[in-house]
Design an enzyme around this catalytic site. Structure first.
Site, PDB file in Angstrom:
ATOM      1  N   ARG A  62       0.829  -1.211   0.000  1.00 58.86           N
ATOM      2  CA  ARG A  62       0.000   0.000   0.000  1.00 58.86           C
ATOM      3  C   ARG A  62       0.863   1.262   0.000  1.00 58.86           C
ATOM      4  NH1 ARG A  62      -3.414   2.744   4.149  1.00 58.86           N
ATOM      5  NH2 ARG A  62      -5.212   3.613   3.062  1.00 58.86           N
ATOM      6  N   HIS A  66       0.510   4.308  -2.614  1.00 60.80           N
ATOM      7  CA  HIS A  66       0.249   5.675  -2.182  1.00 60.80           C
ATOM      8  C   HIS A  66       1.416   6.606  -2.513  1.00 60.80           C
ATOM      9  CE1 HIS A  66      -3.489   5.348   0.520  1.00 60.80           C
ATOM     10  NE2 HIS A  66      -3.433   4.271  -0.239  1.00 60.80           N
ATOM     11  N   ASN A  94      -4.105   8.812   3.966  1.00 63.42           N
ATOM     12  CA  ASN A  94      -2.932   8.280   4.646  1.00 63.42           C
ATOM     13  C   ASN A  94      -2.995   8.373   6.163  1.00 63.42           C
ATOM     14  OD1 ASN A  94      -1.682   7.720   2.188  1.00 63.42           O
ATOM     15  ND2 ASN A  94      -0.630   9.697   2.101  1.00 63.42           N
ATOM     16  N   HIS A 193      -6.048  -6.164  -2.185  1.00 62.96           N
ATOM     17  CA  HIS A 193      -6.884  -6.215  -0.984  1.00 62.96           C
ATOM     18  C   HIS A 193      -7.220  -7.648  -0.576  1.00 62.96           C
ATOM     19  CE1 HIS A 193      -8.456  -1.781  -1.175  1.00 62.96           C
ATOM     20  NE2 HIS A 193      -7.162  -1.876  -0.949  1.00 62.96           N
TER      21      HIS A 193
END
Length: 318
Positions: A62, A66, A94, A193
């Protein structure tokens, strides 16, 4: 079920490593001379961390996502606030959510011991995402390297460009298209996910307001995630095998048990639903597409050549 450590080596033995085209300006052999011990050094730290806490595998994947969605794959998400800019760590998508920074610090420290001042934090983050995926049972791929680190971060861009857990399908498609990523990239990368956890605050709207959710699934979640409070209570993104990288995430979507609104909306579009069905039918197709999409994402505007710098500390500019 076999342990993640055994799965890691089974993946290698079975030859699941997926070769990818070398991206212009980057190379899978970039550090072969300047830091020949890079790959085993990064992997050793990642494996040790994820063996201790499986959730960190998802956290590292992740972090890479990001990072890349905000001004490219430049390590900007790793920067702490300073006197000249507000970093990205407290942006909406975040704040209180992204984690794994200490692992990146540990990797950087280990890499600096074997080749000081050579490897960027952006490249470390890219390798850590790959190694985390493999260790948890997912595919491997050759990682193009040669990124440099940014000397700034962008709080406003992080707030604007990072899709949130309540995003609808058109927002997701537009967000990925803005980064030069396709609908296939969107669906394949959403498959990450299949590992990790999410907070009550991120699923509340779905479990109380969505209609395309299995009623018994929603009822179970509401018991631990009330309308008010318990914001940080954690729930597995994949209700079946949250510590193993597989295709159950997509199977969950077909039974309306996707945890996030932004997960379940992948069944709302014909183009995305067809890919969901394809990945349900054949996990190997998902693995191949995921690997290619990770490379595609890793090529979002990375600083190369003389741009940026090689940080000695991933949390601050030199």
């Amino acid at each position: 079920m076999a342990s993640p450590f055994k799965m890691f080596w089974v993946a290698i033995v079975l030859g699941l490593a997926i070769r990818v085209a070398v991206i212009e300006g980057l190379s899978t052999k970039y550090y072969s001379s300047s830091c020949p011990k890079l790959l085993p050094t990064v992997k050793a730290v990642v494996v040790a961390a994820v063996k201790k806490e499986a959730r960190l595998g998802a956290s590292l994947v992740r972090l890479h996502f990001h990072d890349c969605f905000v001004n490219g794959c430049d390590g900007s998400v790793l920067l702490d606030d300073n006197s000249t800019f507000t970093g990205e760590k407290t942006a909406r998508a975040n704040n209180g959510s992204v984690r794994g920074f200490n692992v990146v610090d540990d990797i950087k420290e280990a890499v600096e011991k074997v080749c000081p001042g050579v490897v960027s934090c952006a490249d470390i983050l890219t390798l850590a995402a790959r190694d985390s995926t493999v260790f948890l049972g997912g595919p491997s791929w050759e990682v193009p390297l040669g990124r440099r680190d940014s000397t700034t971060a962008s709080f406003p861009t992080a707030n604007r460009d990072l899709p949130g857990p309540s995003s609808n399908i058109s927002t997701l498609i537009s967000s990925f298209a803005k980064q030069g990523l396709s609908i296939k990239d969107l669906v394949a990368l959403s498959g990450s996910h299949t590992i990790g956890l999410s907070r009550c605050v991120s699923i509340r709207d779905r479990i109380y307001n969505d209609t395309n959710i299995d009623s018994s699934f929603a009822k179970k979640l509401r018991k631990k995630c009330p309308r008010v409070g318990r914001n940080t209570t954690l729930f597995p993104l994949d209700k079946v095998t949250p510590k193993h990288f597989d295709n159950f995430y997509f199977k969950n979507l077909l039974s309306e048990t996707g945890l996030l609104h932004s997960d379940q909306v992948l069944t709302n579009s014909t183009s995305t639903l067809s890919l969901v069905n394809k990945y349900v039918r054949k996990s190997s197709t998902f693995f191949k597409d995921f690997a290619r999409s990770m490379v595609n994402m890793g090529n979002i505007k990375p600083p190369k050549g003389s741009k940026g710098e090689i940080r000695s500390n991933c949390r601050k500019v030199n």
